[in-house]
Design a protein around this motif. Structure first.
Motif, PDB file in Angstrom:
ATOM      1  N   UNK A 197      -5.769   0.121   0.135  1.00 47.74           N
ATOM      2  CA  UNK A 197      -4.937  -0.335  -0.979  1.00 47.74           C
ATOM      3  C   UNK A 197      -3.602   0.397  -0.988  1.00 47.74           C
ATOM      4  N   UNK A 198      -3.638   1.669  -0.723  1.00 49.17           N
ATOM      5  CA  UNK A 198      -2.409   2.455  -0.670  1.00 49.17           C
ATOM      6  C   UNK A 198      -1.509   1.974   0.470  1.00 49.17           C
ATOM      7  N   UNK A 199      -2.117   1.731   1.636  1.00 45.66           N
ATOM      8  CA  UNK A 199      -1.349   1.243   2.782  1.00 45.66           C
ATOM      9  C   UNK A 199      -0.732  -0.115   2.500  1.00 45.66           C
ATOM     10  N   UNK A 200      -1.475  -0.994   1.858  1.00 45.72           N
ATOM     11  CA  UNK A 200      -0.954  -2.329   1.516  1.00 45.72           C
ATOM     12  C   UNK A 200       0.207  -2.204   0.540  1.00 45.72           C
ATOM     13  N   UNK A 201       0.109  -1.289  -0.390  1.00 46.31           N
ATOM     14  CA  UNK A 201       1.205  -1.085  -1.343  1.00 46.31           C
ATOM     15  C   UNK A 201       2.465  -0.634  -0.607  1.00 46.31           C
ATOM     16  N   UNK A 202       2.316   0.252   0.365  1.00 47.23           N
ATOM     17  CA  UNK A 202       3.473   0.701   1.145  1.00 47.23           C
ATOM     18  C   UNK A 202       4.056  -0.443   1.983  1.00 47.23           C
ATOM     19  N   UNK A 203       3.180  -1.255   2.529  1.00 44.66           N
ATOM     20  CA  UNK A 203       3.649  -2.402   3.317  1.00 44.66           C
ATOM     21  C   UNK A 203       4.420  -3.365   2.429  1.00 44.66           C
ATOM     22  N   UNK A 204       3.941  -3.604   1.226  1.00 43.99           N
ATOM     23  CA  UNK A 204       4.643  -4.494   0.304  1.00 43.99           C
ATOM     24  C   UNK A 204       6.027  -3.953  -0.029  1.00 43.99           C
TER      25      UNK A 204
END
Length: 70
Positions: free
Chosen positions: A9-16
């Motif tokens: 979830x943290x990685x996806x937030x950074x990707x967004x």
């Protein structure tokens, strides 16, 4: 398992966030390209007008030099 999901979830937030930044950069780039196109058109018109004026002036100078016009 929960820690892995939290990390994902943290990685996806950074990707967004990165995708948003890239989109903003593309918008700015498009605007810059529009400005460059307008400037290039204006520069071309000025340059073309100058070339035409020089060609007419040289033609008149040659015609006067050869005695074609008085």
């Amino acid at each position: 398992m929960i820690s892995r999901i939290a990390r994902l979830e943290s990685d996806v937030a950074h990707i967004q966030l990165d995708v948003r930044e890239v989109r903003q950069d593309l918008r700015e780039l498009r605007q810059d390209l529009k400005d460059i196109r307008v400037d290039a058109r204006t520069d071309f018109r000025v340059l073309f007008g100058s070339i035409i004026a020089v060609a007419i002036g040289l033609s008149a100078l040659l015609a006067k030099g050869f005695g074609w016009i008085h």
